[in-house]
Motif scaffolding. Structure first.
Motif, PDB file in Angstrom:
ATOM      1  N   THR A 201       0.892  -1.095   0.051  1.00 40.95           N
ATOM      2  CA  THR A 201      -0.008   0.177  -0.061  1.00 40.95           C
ATOM      3  C   THR A 201       0.850   1.201   0.070  1.00 40.95           C
ATOM      4  O   THR A 201       1.837   1.220   0.790  1.00 40.95           O
ATOM      5  CB  THR A 201      -0.986  -0.132   1.224  1.00 40.95           C
ATOM      6  OG1 THR A 201      -2.084  -0.853   0.835  1.00 40.95           O
ATOM      7  CG2 THR A 201      -1.590   1.276   1.662  1.00 40.95           C
ATOM      8  N   LEU A 202       0.626   2.348  -0.982  1.00 43.07           N
ATOM      9  CA  LEU A 202       1.446   3.259  -0.908  1.00 43.07           C
ATOM     10  C   LEU A 202       0.749   4.682  -0.351  1.00 43.07           C
ATOM     11  O   LEU A 202      -0.514   4.831  -0.972  1.00 43.07           O
ATOM     12  CB  LEU A 202       1.720   3.505  -2.566  1.00 43.07           C
ATOM     13  CG  LEU A 202       2.621   4.920  -3.007  1.00 43.07           C
ATOM     14  CD1 LEU A 202       4.021   4.101  -2.570  1.00 43.07           C
ATOM     15  CD2 LEU A 202       2.630   4.784  -4.650  1.00 43.07           C
ATOM     16  N   PHE A 203       1.513   5.553   0.264  1.00 42.53           N
ATOM     17  CA  PHE A 203       0.895   6.520   0.829  1.00 42.53           C
ATOM     18  C   PHE A 203       1.436   7.811   0.084  1.00 42.53           C
ATOM     19  O   PHE A 203       2.652   7.591  -0.282  1.00 42.53           O
ATOM     20  CB  PHE A 203       1.174   6.811   2.498  1.00 42.53           C
ATOM     21  CG  PHE A 203       0.466   5.669   3.204  1.00 42.53           C
ATOM     22  CD1 PHE A 203      -0.530   5.941   3.927  1.00 42.53           C
ATOM     23  CD2 PHE A 203       0.906   4.312   3.055  1.00 42.53           C
ATOM     24  CE1 PHE A 203      -1.340   5.306   4.603  1.00 42.53           C
ATOM     25  CE2 PHE A 203       0.327   3.231   4.014  1.00 42.53           C
ATOM     26  CZ  PHE A 203      -1.064   3.571   4.660  1.00 42.53           C
ATOM     27  N   CYS A 204       0.728   8.758  -0.107  1.00 38.38           N
ATOM     28  CA  CYS A 204       1.344  10.138  -0.664  1.00 38.38           C
ATOM     29  C   CYS A 204       0.579  11.234  -0.086  1.00 38.38           C
ATOM     30  O   CYS A 204      -0.592  11.017   0.668  1.00 38.38           O
ATOM     31  CB  CYS A 204       0.849   9.972  -2.096  1.00 38.38           C
ATOM     32  SG  CYS A 204      -0.580  10.230  -2.681  1.00 38.38           S
ATOM     33  N   GLU A 205       1.063  12.439  -0.065  1.00 39.55           N
ATOM     34  CA  GLU A 205       0.556  13.615   0.375  1.00 39.55           C
ATOM     35  C   GLU A 205      -0.370  14.349  -0.473  1.00 39.55           C
ATOM     36  O   GLU A 205       0.100  14.211  -1.697  1.00 39.55           O
ATOM     37  CB  GLU A 205       1.679  14.472   0.935  1.00 39.55           C
ATOM     38  CG  GLU A 205       1.521  15.893   1.323  1.00 39.55           C
ATOM     39  CD  GLU A 205       2.503  16.743   1.555  1.00 39.55           C
ATOM     40  OE1 GLU A 205       2.495  17.875   1.807  1.00 39.55           O
ATOM     41  OE2 GLU A 205       3.629  16.145   1.870  1.00 39.55           O
ATOM     42  N   ILE A 206      -1.286  14.802  -0.141  1.00 35.23           N
ATOM     43  CA  ILE A 206      -2.391  15.355  -1.088  1.00 35.23           C
ATOM     44  C   ILE A 206      -2.772  16.727  -0.558  1.00 35.23           C
ATOM     45  O   ILE A 206      -2.611  16.976   0.702  1.00 35.23           O
ATOM     46  CB  ILE A 206      -3.820  14.319  -1.137  1.00 35.23           C
ATOM     47  CG1 ILE A 206      -4.325  14.167  -0.020  1.00 35.23           C
ATOM     48  CG2 ILE A 206      -3.319  13.365  -1.882  1.00 35.23           C
ATOM     49  CD1 ILE A 206      -5.613  13.503  -0.174  1.00 35.23           C
ATOM     50  N   TYR A 207      -3.462  17.477  -1.454  1.00 38.08           N
ATOM     51  CA  TYR A 207      -3.912  19.026  -0.969  1.00 38.08           C
ATOM     52  C   TYR A 207      -5.203  19.165  -1.671  1.00 38.08           C
ATOM     53  O   TYR A 207      -5.159  19.220  -3.008  1.00 38.08           O
ATOM     54  CB  TYR A 207      -2.834  19.950  -1.515  1.00 38.08           C
ATOM     55  CG  TYR A 207      -3.129  21.465  -1.319  1.00 38.08           C
ATOM     56  CD1 TYR A 207      -3.511  21.858  -0.007  1.00 38.08           C
ATOM     57  CD2 TYR A 207      -3.110  22.160  -2.461  1.00 38.08           C
ATOM     58  CE1 TYR A 207      -3.810  23.023   0.123  1.00 38.08           C
ATOM     59  CE2 TYR A 207      -3.360  23.556  -2.158  1.00 38.08           C
ATOM     60  CZ  TYR A 207      -3.752  24.046  -1.114  1.00 38.08           C
ATOM     61  OH  TYR A 207      -4.126  25.445  -0.672  1.00 38.08           O
ATOM     62  N   PRO A 208      -6.148  18.642  -0.716  1.00 40.48           N
ATOM     63  CA  PRO A 208      -7.616  18.797  -1.513  1.00 40.48           C
ATOM     64  C   PRO A 208      -8.072  20.099  -2.499  1.00 40.48           C
ATOM     65  O   PRO A 208      -8.723  19.819  -3.538  1.00 40.48           O
ATOM     66  CB  PRO A 208      -8.776  18.803  -0.170  1.00 40.48           C
ATOM     67  CG  PRO A 208      -7.861  18.020   0.726  1.00 40.48           C
ATOM     68  CD  PRO A 208      -6.417  18.712   0.500  1.00 40.48           C
ATOM     69  N   ARG A 209      -7.408  20.964  -2.043  1.00 41.35           N
ATOM     70  CA  ARG A 209      -7.780  22.283  -2.864  1.00 41.35           C
ATOM     71  C   ARG A 209      -7.178  22.017  -4.495  1.00 41.35           C
ATOM     72  O   ARG A 209      -7.922  22.661  -5.357  1.00 41.35           O
ATOM     73  CB  ARG A 209      -6.937  23.431  -2.306  1.00 41.35           C
ATOM     74  CG  ARG A 209      -7.243  24.776  -2.874  1.00 41.35           C
ATOM     75  CD  ARG A 209      -8.720  25.214  -3.302  1.00 41.35           C
ATOM     76  NE  ARG A 209      -9.472  25.063  -2.010  1.00 41.35           N
ATOM     77  CZ  ARG A 209     -10.700  25.244  -1.949  1.00 41.35           C
ATOM     78  NH1 ARG A 209     -11.508  25.416  -2.958  1.00 41.35           N
ATOM     79  NH2 ARG A 209     -11.381  25.130  -0.672  1.00 41.35           N
ATOM     80  N   LEU A 210      -6.132  21.579  -4.504  1.00 40.31           N
ATOM     81  CA  LEU A 210      -5.867  21.090  -5.863  1.00 40.31           C
ATOM     82  C   LEU A 210      -7.032  20.075  -6.780  1.00 40.31           C
ATOM     83  O   LEU A 210      -7.121  20.704  -7.884  1.00 40.31           O
ATOM     84  CB  LEU A 210      -4.499  20.214  -5.786  1.00 40.31           C
ATOM     85  CG  LEU A 210      -3.966  19.883  -7.201  1.00 40.31           C
ATOM     86  CD1 LEU A 210      -2.361  19.461  -6.901  1.00 40.31           C
ATOM     87  CD2 LEU A 210      -4.417  18.202  -7.684  1.00 40.31           C
ATOM     88  N   PHE A 211      -7.494  19.343  -6.118  1.00 43.65           N
ATOM     89  CA  PHE A 211      -8.575  18.542  -6.732  1.00 43.65           C
ATOM     90  C   PHE A 211      -9.706  19.486  -6.997  1.00 43.65           C
ATOM     91  O   PHE A 211     -10.490  19.399  -7.941  1.00 43.65           O
ATOM     92  CB  PHE A 211      -8.974  17.507  -5.911  1.00 43.65           C
ATOM     93  CG  PHE A 211      -7.715  16.415  -5.751  1.00 43.65           C
ATOM     94  CD1 PHE A 211      -7.080  15.847  -6.836  1.00 43.65           C
ATOM     95  CD2 PHE A 211      -7.397  16.323  -4.426  1.00 43.65           C
ATOM     96  CE1 PHE A 211      -6.208  15.128  -6.734  1.00 43.65           C
ATOM     97  CE2 PHE A 211      -6.204  15.311  -4.399  1.00 43.65           C
ATOM     98  CZ  PHE A 211      -5.512  14.652  -5.397  1.00 43.65           C
ATOM     99  N   LEU A 212      -9.941  20.347  -6.020  1.00 49.99           N
ATOM    100  CA  LEU A 212     -11.270  21.176  -6.073  1.00 49.99           C
ATOM    101  C   LEU A 212     -10.945  22.041  -7.221  1.00 49.99           C
ATOM    102  O   LEU A 212     -11.728  22.539  -7.758  1.00 49.99           O
ATOM    103  CB  LEU A 212     -11.640  21.948  -4.962  1.00 49.99           C
ATOM    104  CG  LEU A 212     -12.061  21.038  -3.600  1.00 49.99           C
ATOM    105  CD1 LEU A 212     -12.147  21.738  -2.404  1.00 49.99           C
ATOM    106  CD2 LEU A 212     -13.610  20.673  -4.060  1.00 49.99           C
TER     107      LEU A 212
END
Length: 309
Positions: A201-212
């Protein structure tokens, strides 16, 4: 450019660094490959703690490998944190996590407060009052790239002032990731410090505003189920069909799950131009941020409407 890894199940976690036993600020969503709508995962008793997220993630490893995005900083700006190591040139993010976990070991639920309050490290954080004269608002290269690409303005992990501060959440996330790697060394990997590997299982850092941003909402918040479905459709996802008000945390997790699933199919997202050796070694990267900007990370045309039941 190498082909992106095959991704099945995707998980997105809206995270919190607050002190307490359970938090309204944590939300977990998951989705399968394809176009099926993401779904919320309910916490024990309707609320999540960070320890409950850790336990759920460990159990979910038995369901097979997944891609897990967490909305928290996976490291600290090296321009400041380099002073924590006798040999900065050889330090890795895992050394940083070990240090933070050792200093904050007495704080329950992966809290990072003791690190912020420690006499050797706390002086680097802006913790109260007006901006101190010595504070320079340090950022990681990924955060600066995010701003340059017009994808949003991530806060510095060293700024602990205001409702948008992310530092305590980042420290708590680093402690949890450190514990997961220690508990499941053969089944967990963390990007970009480790490469994707079969069975992990691979974990990564995300930034929800990018997807919005990709959905056209920009700085606007998703308020209800209809707006949520519109955002999901823009990401090639079937509608969820929620009725009524949707919380910011639930919306961030659900949109991030669908957005992460879409971005994971793009080779550019795995090899962004700014991901240099120091970022791979200690500073990390926000998944989906790249020197080519948002247009370079999304298909040139809107996705075809998914086939939904």
């Amino acid at each position: 450019m190498t082909a992106p890894p095959q991704v099945g199940r995707v998980v997105a976690i809206d995270w919190s660094g607050a002190r307490g036993r359970r938090y309204a600020g944590i939300a977990v969503a998951e989705c399968d490959a394809g176009a099926a709508a993401p779904r919320l995962v309910a916490g024990p008793g309707g609320w999540w703690s960070r320890s409950a997220v850790f336990d759920w993630l460990r159990r979910s490893l038995d369901r097979g490998p997944a891609l897990v995005g967490i909305d928290c900083a996976f490291s600290l700006p090296f321009a400041v944190s380099r002073r924590y190591f006798a040999d900065p040139a050889r330090a890795t993010v895992f050394d940083l996590w070990e240090l933070i976990d050792r200093v904050a070991a007495g704080e329950p639920d992966f809290g990072g407060g003791p690190f912020v309050e420690h006499p050797d490290y706390g002086g680097d954080f802006w913790r109260s009052g007006l901006q101190p004269d010595w504070y320079r608002d340090p950022h990681r290269r990924a955060e600066m790239a995010c701003r340059a690409d017009g994808l949003g303005s991530p806060q510095s992990p060293y700024k602990l002032i205001g409702s948008r501060q992310v530092g305590k959440g980042g420290l708590a996330g680093m402690r949890m990731l450190h514990a997961l790697r220690r508990a499941e060394p053969e089944r967990v990997a963390v990007w970009p410090f480790e490469d994707p590997a079969p069975g992990r299982t691979l974990f990564c850092e995300i930034y929800p505003r990018l997807f919005l941003k990709q959905t056209g909402f920009g700085q606007r918040k998703i308020r209800d189920g209809a707006e949520l479905d519109a955002a999901l459709a823009a990401l090639g996802s079937c509608p969820l069909g929620m009725v009524g008000v949707v919380s910011d945390h639930d919306a961030d997790a659900l949109v991030s799950a669908a957005g992460l699933r879409r971005l994971a199919s793009l080779a550019e997202a795995w090899e962004p131009p700014g991901l240099d050796p120091p970022a791979r070694r200690i500073e990390g990267w926000i998944f989906g941020v790249g020197g080519a900007g948002l247009a370079g990370l999304t298909p040139p045309a809107a996705p075809a409407p998914p086939r939904c039941r």
